[in-house]
Design a protein around this motif. Structure first.
Motif, PDB file in Angstrom:
ATOM      1  N   THR A 276      13.975  10.966   8.692  1.00 24.30           N
ATOM      2  CA  THR A 276      15.356  10.690   9.122  1.00 24.30           C
ATOM      3  C   THR A 276      16.322  11.714   8.560  1.00 24.30           C
ATOM      4  O   THR A 276      17.418  11.873   9.067  1.00 24.30           O
ATOM      5  CB  THR A 276      15.849   9.310   8.667  1.00 24.30           C
ATOM      6  OG1 THR A 276      15.679   9.232   7.263  1.00 24.30           O
ATOM      7  CG2 THR A 276      15.110   8.213   9.346  1.00 24.30           C
ATOM      8  N   PHE A 277      15.914  12.413   7.497  1.00 27.98           N
ATOM      9  CA  PHE A 277      16.834  13.380   6.913  1.00 27.98           C
ATOM     10  C   PHE A 277      17.084  14.576   7.828  1.00 27.98           C
ATOM     11  O   PHE A 277      17.928  15.404   7.543  1.00 27.98           O
ATOM     12  CB  PHE A 277      16.335  13.849   5.538  1.00 27.98           C
ATOM     13  CG  PHE A 277      16.466  12.777   4.495  1.00 27.98           C
ATOM     14  CD1 PHE A 277      17.477  11.830   4.590  1.00 27.98           C
ATOM     15  CD2 PHE A 277      15.578  12.707   3.431  1.00 27.98           C
ATOM     16  CE1 PHE A 277      17.601  10.825   3.643  1.00 27.98           C
ATOM     17  CE2 PHE A 277      15.698  11.704   2.473  1.00 27.98           C
ATOM     18  CZ  PHE A 277      16.705  10.765   2.581  1.00 27.98           C
TER      19      PHE A 277
ATOM     20  N   THR B  53      21.976  14.306  10.883  1.00 28.72           N
ATOM     21  CA  THR B  53      23.169  14.308  10.046  1.00 28.72           C
ATOM     22  C   THR B  53      23.584  12.853   9.844  1.00 28.72           C
ATOM     23  O   THR B  53      23.142  11.961  10.567  1.00 28.72           O
ATOM     24  CB  THR B  53      24.338  15.053  10.717  1.00 28.72           C
ATOM     25  OG1 THR B  53      24.722  14.306  11.873  1.00 28.72           O
ATOM     26  CG2 THR B  53      23.936  16.455  11.123  1.00 28.72           C
ATOM     27  N   TRP B  54      24.470  12.647   8.863  1.00 35.05           N
ATOM     28  CA  TRP B  54      24.910  11.286   8.574  1.00 35.05           C
ATOM     29  C   TRP B  54      25.561  10.656   9.804  1.00 35.05           C
ATOM     30  O   TRP B  54      25.311   9.495  10.131  1.00 35.05           O
ATOM     31  CB  TRP B  54      25.870  11.310   7.388  1.00 35.05           C
ATOM     32  CG  TRP B  54      26.454   9.960   7.106  1.00 35.05           C
ATOM     33  CD1 TRP B  54      27.744   9.584   7.245  1.00 35.05           C
ATOM     34  CD2 TRP B  54      25.735   8.793   6.654  1.00 35.05           C
ATOM     35  NE1 TRP B  54      27.883   8.258   6.922  1.00 35.05           N
ATOM     36  CE2 TRP B  54      26.668   7.747   6.550  1.00 35.05           C
ATOM     37  CE3 TRP B  54      24.385   8.546   6.341  1.00 35.05           C
ATOM     38  CZ2 TRP B  54      26.314   6.461   6.142  1.00 35.05           C
ATOM     39  CZ3 TRP B  54      24.032   7.257   5.936  1.00 35.05           C
ATOM     40  CH2 TRP B  54      24.988   6.250   5.832  1.00 35.05           C
ATOM     41  N   ALA B  55      26.364  11.464  10.534  1.00 34.82           N
ATOM     42  CA  ALA B  55      27.061  10.943  11.716  1.00 34.82           C
ATOM     43  C   ALA B  55      26.062  10.531  12.801  1.00 34.82           C
ATOM     44  O   ALA B  55      26.196   9.482  13.422  1.00 34.82           O
ATOM     45  CB  ALA B  55      28.038  11.984  12.256  1.00 34.82           C
ATOM     46  N   GLN B  56      25.048  11.370  12.989  1.00 34.82           N
ATOM     47  CA  GLN B  56      24.030  11.048  13.994  1.00 34.82           C
ATOM     48  C   GLN B  56      23.278   9.789  13.614  1.00 34.82           C
ATOM     49  O   GLN B  56      23.017   8.920  14.442  1.00 34.82           O
ATOM     50  CB  GLN B  56      23.012  12.194  14.103  1.00 34.82           C
ATOM     51  CG  GLN B  56      23.517  13.393  14.858  1.00 34.82           C
ATOM     52  CD  GLN B  56      22.553  14.559  14.707  1.00 34.82           C
ATOM     53  OE1 GLN B  56      21.959  14.762  13.653  1.00 34.82           O
ATOM     54  NE2 GLN B  56      22.394  15.324  15.766  1.00 34.82           N
ATOM     55  N   PHE B  57      22.949   9.703  12.326  1.00 35.68           N
ATOM     56  CA  PHE B  57      22.227   8.538  11.828  1.00 35.68           C
ATOM     57  C   PHE B  57      23.041   7.277  12.095  1.00 35.68           C
ATOM     58  O   PHE B  57      22.544   6.301  12.644  1.00 35.68           O
ATOM     59  CB  PHE B  57      21.971   8.709  10.323  1.00 35.68           C
ATOM     60  CG  PHE B  57      21.342   7.504   9.679  1.00 35.68           C
ATOM     61  CD1 PHE B  57      19.969   7.308   9.745  1.00 35.68           C
ATOM     62  CD2 PHE B  57      22.117   6.560   9.010  1.00 35.68           C
ATOM     63  CE1 PHE B  57      19.378   6.203   9.156  1.00 35.68           C
ATOM     64  CE2 PHE B  57      21.532   5.447   8.425  1.00 35.68           C
ATOM     65  CZ  PHE B  57      20.169   5.283   8.501  1.00 35.68           C
ATOM     66  N   TRP B  58      24.314   7.343  11.738  1.00 29.99           N
ATOM     67  CA  TRP B  58      25.180   6.178  11.870  1.00 29.99           C
ATOM     68  C   TRP B  58      25.318   5.767  13.326  1.00 29.99           C
ATOM     69  O   TRP B  58      25.253   4.595  13.679  1.00 29.99           O
ATOM     70  CB  TRP B  58      26.544   6.491  11.239  1.00 29.99           C
ATOM     71  CG  TRP B  58      27.404   5.275  11.141  1.00 29.99           C
ATOM     72  CD1 TRP B  58      28.565   5.021  11.808  1.00 29.99           C
ATOM     73  CD2 TRP B  58      27.164   4.120  10.313  1.00 29.99           C
ATOM     74  NE1 TRP B  58      29.045   3.790  11.467  1.00 29.99           N
ATOM     75  CE2 TRP B  58      28.213   3.221  10.556  1.00 29.99           C
ATOM     76  CE3 TRP B  58      26.137   3.781   9.412  1.00 29.99           C
ATOM     77  CZ2 TRP B  58      28.284   1.985   9.925  1.00 29.99           C
ATOM     78  CZ3 TRP B  58      26.210   2.542   8.781  1.00 29.99           C
ATOM     79  CH2 TRP B  58      27.272   1.670   9.035  1.00 29.99           C
ATOM     80  N   GLU B  59      25.471   6.791  14.195  1.00 32.94           N
ATOM     81  CA  GLU B  59      25.625   6.504  15.615  1.00 32.94           C
ATOM     82  C   GLU B  59      24.363   5.837  16.165  1.00 32.94           C
ATOM     83  O   GLU B  59      24.438   4.894  16.959  1.00 32.94           O
ATOM     84  CB  GLU B  59      25.897   7.812  16.356  1.00 32.94           C
ATOM     85  CG  GLU B  59      26.593   7.612  17.688  1.00 32.94           C
ATOM     86  CD  GLU B  59      26.595   8.890  18.494  1.00 32.94           C
ATOM     87  OE1 GLU B  59      27.040   9.922  17.963  1.00 32.94           O
ATOM     88  OE2 GLU B  59      26.144   8.852  19.650  1.00 32.94           O
TER      89      GLU B  59
ATOM     90  N   THR C 260      23.986   2.132  14.750  1.00 38.00           N
ATOM     91  CA  THR C 260      25.028   1.155  15.060  1.00 38.00           C
ATOM     92  C   THR C 260      25.320   1.093  16.556  1.00 38.00           C
ATOM     93  O   THR C 260      26.322   0.522  16.963  1.00 38.00           O
ATOM     94  CB  THR C 260      26.339   1.478  14.320  1.00 38.00           C
ATOM     95  OG1 THR C 260      26.730   2.799  14.694  1.00 38.00           O
ATOM     96  CG2 THR C 260      26.191   1.382  12.827  1.00 38.00           C
TER      97      THR C 260
ATOM     98  N   ALA D 163      15.131   6.515  12.137  1.00 42.28           N
ATOM     99  CA  ALA D 163      16.427   6.027  11.639  1.00 42.28           C
ATOM    100  C   ALA D 163      16.511   4.513  11.788  1.00 42.28           C
ATOM    101  O   ALA D 163      16.874   3.793  10.852  1.00 42.28           O
ATOM    102  CB  ALA D 163      17.571   6.705  12.393  1.00 42.28           C
TER     103      ALA D 163
END
Lengths: 343, 280
Positions: free
Chosen positions: B39-40, B43-49, B52, B247
């Protein structure tokens, strides 16, 4: 020094254990084993093809060839090959899955589909409708699928390669009809999916839902599956309806270069795929309800395969990769069709 | 740690602890850390999207909700089955014993297909339920039914040995001391089996969270309504979106781990309470 000398021996013996007959197979040896990684509905087709090819190859080259088959969902099978399954050839449901063998693992060249005739698809199929005996809802064409009160069974295009053909066939119909545009096509497909009560994860699941659970008025299916259902599984319970327009489904085949070169099986593997284009191979495809490419063989079976106006993925969508990105990837059209209906 | 010096049965506490860690590391932690590493690449934004998205949120809700409901049902009826098996001798008891384990052995796809056949509108159960206006197949209720089926043995098999350890004398003693049957159950029996019930609940719940094979047949897989988290993961894999799949898996893993940890703490607390009771 000592350690170095036994490492290759160990590896060789491991390799020999894991694939009996595979490690030393070469064009000149007396026996060769091939692994054909395919998708679900080709099981019966390839058991016939394999027997015929073995005979053909032994007569021609004096080499015994054993072909092992592996079947599963097309995408899952492609991932297995990417992750290291030693397939000599793949025969999958859609070119997108084969493309990934290049994109994700460099197992084949990017122009793999030009290596054999007809986009490397030796047989084709199309998308048709299966309705219940007597066609009680009077389904004749795509337009009837979006009517109120008609329930349609088709698998989830996100998880099923077969379902992507169904979806794109509907889209192509709406786009190409007079006055059609991207917007009307999306509206049509959205309307169609409103009539879909269940999205099975695979094509066979949908067939079960339609045939055994009695759900739905129409099953959208590959023609070869439809034949199987109407002629073998549910005789006298179902009918095929061929729409005016549909998509040309081209299930592609290719040699997996990295694997055949490693295993020394290229000659047999390439001959195996070419055999599919021979008259014998084409006859077997027709027997198993795939449309043959050969004009001569197709003419013999013309009564079984009604003529339909067929468009290709390339015509309408500019190829699988574009279709996949626009329609089925996250945030694509299919997702947008569903999201506004959230409660 | 003072306790361990006296109770030690196997020699070499350090060695066995070290081995336990090594084994867990090899079998559990290493593969899971591979999951996290994958998952790394996001990016954090992609992960969050990804985690959620509305479909993901709906799927978490369904998976956790249906698993919880199924585990609860199994606690009630699993306890009943265990009770019957322990306290009564009746013809066909061995058969019932074997039946309880069947969900363990049956391939989950077979379970899913069978349940769907039974509960679909033209099935044996479905046609009557349909008449009552209750749809099971292809709804979230169907998901819970499948999860109940696969979770049953976990509760029965954890509660059964504990029940076997409770002598019937205990109930008789309670009765001679003037307890009503209800009091005997709530004050005497229930506290003794509560830790085992909690374990059974945890196992059934955890099993249900990860279940895929049986659920995809009965759920109908409708986006936002009957998609379970494992299906979303498969969906991502079908798009060769390995990072997206992991993710969602990581979120699932973190949530499951926290829940299991919480239940384990609860379990320890109830166990301690039991130990602290007079007479134990």
């Amino acid at each position: 020094m000592e350690v170095r000398s036994w490492v290759p021996v160990l590896l060789l013996s491991l390799a020999a254990c894991s694939k009996p007959g595979g490690g030393d197979a070469s064009a000149n040896s007396s026996a060769v084993t091939l692994l054909n990684v395919s998708y679900d509905p080709t099981r019966e087709l390839f058991s016939d093809v394999n027997a015929a090819f073995s005979k053909h190859w032994e007569a021609k080259r004096g080499q015994k060839v054993t072909i092992k088959q592996s079947h599963g969902g097309s995408g899952k099978q492609a991932r297995a090959v990417i992750d290291g399954l030693d397939a000599d050839v793949v025969t999958l449901a859609l070119a997108y899955d084969v493309d990934m063998l290049h994109d994700k693992a460099q197992l084949i060249p990017a122009d793999w589909h030009t290596r054999l005739p007809d986009n490397s698809a030796p047989y084709t199929s199309t998308i048709v409708f299966v309705v219940r005996k007597g066609n009680p809802k009077g389904i004749k064409d795509w337009e009837d699928l979006v009517k109120e009160g008609v329930t349609v069974i088709t698998p989830n295009p996100k998880t099923s390669g077969g379902a992507r053909w169904n979806y794109l066939a509907a889209w192509g119909y709406a786009l190409r009809k007079p006055g059609g545009s991207e917007a009307t096509a999306q509206a049509f497909v959205e309307q169609l999916f409103r009539n879909v009560p269940v999205l099975d994860s695979g094509a066979r699941g949908s067939t079960t839902t339609f045939a055994e659970r009695g759900l739905g008025d129409v099953l959208i299916a590959w023609e070869n599956e439809a034949f199987l259902l109407t002629q073998e599984v549910g005789k006298d319970r179902f009918e095929i309806v061929v729409p005016s327009v549909s998509i040309l489904a081209e299930p592609p085949v290719t040699v997996v270069d990295k694997n055949v070169d490693k295993r020394g099986t290229r000659a047999a593997a390439e001959a195996y795929l070419q055999f599919l284009y021979s008259d014998e191979g084409q006859e077997l495809a027709a027997k198993h309800h795939y449309r043959p490419r050969s004009q001569a063989v197709a003419a013999k079976h013309a009564s079984r395969f009604p003529s339909v106006s067929l468009f290709t993925i390339t015509d309408v969508f500019g190829g699988w990769k574009k279709a996949q990105a626009a329609h089925f990837d996250e945030g694509g059209v299919f997702d947008r069709i569903y999201v506004p209906r959230a409660r | 740690m003072a306790v361990s010096s006296r109770r030690r049965v196997l020699p070499g506490f350090r060695l066995s602890l070290g081995f336990a860690w090594f084994y867990l590391g090899l079998i559990v932690l290493l593969p899971l850390s591979g999951l996290f590493l994958r998952t790394f690449t996001l990016t954090w934004a992609q992960f969050w999207e990804t985690v959620t998205a509305p479909r993901a949120l709906a799927a978490y809700q369904l998976t956790f909700g249906a698993s919880f409901a199924a585990a609860l049902v199994n606690v009630v009826f699993g306890l009943l089955v265990a009770w019957v098996l322990v306290r009564y001798r009746f013809p066909g008891r061995d058969l019932v014993e074997a039946l309880v384990d069947l969900p363990f052995a049956l391939p989950t796809a077979v379970a899913g297909l069978t349940l769907t056949t039974l509960f679909s509108a033209n099935g044996w159960y479905g046609r009557y339920l349909e008449a009552l206006g209750l749809e099971v197949a292809y709804t979230s209720v169907g998901v819970a039914v499948a999860l109940t089926f696969i979770g049953l043995p976990f509760v029965v098999r954890t509660v059964q040995p504990v029940l076997e350890d409770i002598d019937a004398d205990v109930e008789e003693a309670a009765a001679t001391l003037g307890a009503t049957p209800w009091q005997t159950f709530t004050r005497v029996l229930f506290p003794s089996i509560l830790p085992a019930l909690l374990s059974g609940f945890t196992l059934a719940f955890a099993r249900a969270l990860g279940e895929y094979g049986s659920v995809v047949f009965i759920s109908g897989n409708m986006p936002l309504r009957t998609e379970i988290v494992p299906l979303l993961i498969i969906t991502r894999l079908e798009q060769y979106d390995y990072a997206g799949a992991t993710a969602i898996a990581v979120v699932m893993l973190a949530a499951s781990f926290s829940l299991l940890l919480a239940v384990n703490l609860l379990h320890r607390w109830s166990h301690r309470r039991l130990e602290a009771r007079p007479g134990h």
